[in-house]
Scaffold this motif. Structure first.
Motif: not given
Length: 480
Positions: A157-159, A312-319, A442-447
């Motif tokens: 996923a990172n790559e 909904i995005y904000e709650l996923v992002y927070k987690e 995890h990898n998309i919302v943290k970016r």
């Protein structure tokens, strides 16, 4: 000579007339039993297939189901789909009945197109081949094995995001989600790590997936014809990989336990027989389809709904950021990290409810039986529909509202939420899909944050849901 041509013409007309008569007679005789469910068989051979498929092409596959449920005031109705007399089973009671009577009254069934696309299943049947696969898979899909996959999934996923998403203003999500899940499947099932090697399979697999559930008309340009050509190309490539793996195993360059390909090559059945290379190629082909197509659709619609629902995005992002901040630089996700993604999985489940990658599946009646007062003849095909419960207000109040809290606590009632099927035939890759979806989230919302570029993009279901334009989005990357 003129009389000769007239005679030939009369013979031809007689042959066509007789053929049509036989076709109509056979078609009508399929529906001659007493007390069948309400409904109509449609035209010979075609039946209601075009209506069944076209509602999906228009983005509303549930319309075929709900229109007929309302018209006949019944949760079971008869039809003809893909050239087969069929009964469509809708709702909780129907799901429970079908899932509870596997191998008693019903068994799995695939359209003839599947047997023709996977030739080795012609020697036995696609049902027998599926049973063999289910014996092989548990070793690779049990929790201990899946725990080993998390780090690999996170690294891929990172790559993937570094090479395909970062430093781009806009991207098309659907093809990239397919690339991510397909890369994972190639790595975990075949130990293929080279992205260029993986990319060679992408377009053929798209053609194959689109033609599996289609009218089995093998004429140039038809989805079925394109699927057969694609499967032949992929099979040849897989046979090269299989032959090389056999050499590598003999020379000690490959491990017997490194992936499912090694396991298939070294495992015999109860009679001591090993699978042929062609058999293995077909099974890997099926695994690669199942291992990436459904999850890529889920990942795509997660991006769609998170773009439309910023709260909904904000709650996923927070987690997800709580997990990200607990990691050292370069440290991979672990099994424990994934278990903390409870809200994110509830969001994913709500996406799977509203846009199920698996719209439904077929069974075949192996005995005559009575259900809800209706006779179901032996040999009839039975179709269950995920949307018949997923979008039913009796199962999910306000069914069109996006509400991840439906999955808190005990979650939905049994047999209402069925994106992975149910009973003995529940998708064996359910937990694998959960992991690849959560690693993607995890990898998309943290970016990034993102914005849809086509506000009301049409959705096509063929046979899985997909955005008509590939879901183009504008990316807003977070600063490192």
């Amino acid at each position: 000579m003129e009389h000769f041509y007239i005679t030939l013409l009369l013979l031809f007309v007689s042959f066509v007339t007789l053929s049509l008569f036989v076709l109509f007679y056979k078609h009508r005789s399929n529906y001659s039993a007493d007390n069948l469910p309400p409904g109509r068989p449609g035209l010979p051979f075609v039946g209601e297939t075009l209506e069944f498929l076209s509602t999906g092409w228009k983005g509303h596959p549930e319309k075929f189901i709900f229109d007929r449920m309302a018209k006949y005031s019944s949760q079971v109705f008869k039809t003809n789909i893909l050239g087969e007399p069929a009964a469509v089973f809708c709702g909780v009671a129907c799901n429970k009945f079908l899932f509870s009577n596997e191998n008693k009254l019903v068994t799995a069934w695939w359209p003839s197109s599947v047997d023709k696309i996977f030739p080795s299943s012609l020697q036995t049947s696609s049902k027998e081949e599926s049973k063999k696969m289910r014996k092989l898979l548990p070793q690779f899909l049990k929790p201990e094995a899946l725990q080993r996959y998390i780090g690999i999934m996170d690294a891929i996923a990172n790559e993937h995001f570094a090479s395909q998403w970062e430093n781009k203003e806009q991207v098309f999500v659907f093809p990239l989600a397919k690339r991510y899940t397909f890369w994972l499947a190639c790595r975990l099932f075949l130990s293929i790590e080279d992205p260029h090697h993986v990319s060679k399979f992408e377009q053929p697999f798209h053609l194959l997936a689109s033609g599996i559930i289609s009218l089995p008309i093998d004429l140039p340009g038809t989805p079925f014809n394109r699927a057969i050509k694609a499967s032949n190309f992929i099979r040849k490539e897989l046979l090269k990989i299989i032959k090389q793996r056999k050499v590598d195993l003999l020379e000690g360059k490959a491990s017997p336990t490194q992936d499912i390909l090694s396991h298939m090559l070294l495992t015999s059945d109860e009679n001591g027989q090993f699978m042929t290379e062609v058999d293995i190629a077909d099974k890997i082909l099926g695994l690669l389809i199942g291992g990436h197509d459904t999850a890529s659709a889920a990942c795509t619609f997660i991006v769609k709904y998170l773009a439309e629902l910023p709260h909904i995005y904000e709650l996923v992002y927070k987690e997800q950021m709580e997990i990200a901040k607990s990691k050292a630089p370069g440290e991979s996700l672990t099994w424990d990290d994934v278990q903390k993604m409870k809200y994110s999985w509830n969001v994913a489940c709500e996406v799977l409810r509203l846009a199920p990658p698996l719209q439904g599946a077929f069974r075949e009646a192996i005995n005559d039986f009575i259900f809800n007062g209706f006779s179901i003849p032996k040999g009839w095909k039975l179709y269950w529909s995920a949307n018949s419960t997923h979008r039913n207000p009796e199962c999910f109040p306000e069914p069109l509202k996006f509400d991840p809290t439906r999955f808190e606590g005990k979650g939905p009632a049994p047999y209402t939420f069925v994106p992975f099927g149910g009973g003995p035939r529940m998708c064996p890759g359910k937990e694998y899909a959960r992991l690849e979806i959560l690693v993607f989230m995890h990898n998309i919302v943290k970016r990034f944050k993102w914005k849809k570029l086509v506000a009301d993009e049409k959705i096509i279901v063929d046979p899985m849901p997909m955005p008509a334009k590939g879901l183009p989005v504008l990316l807003y990357p977070y600063k490192s």
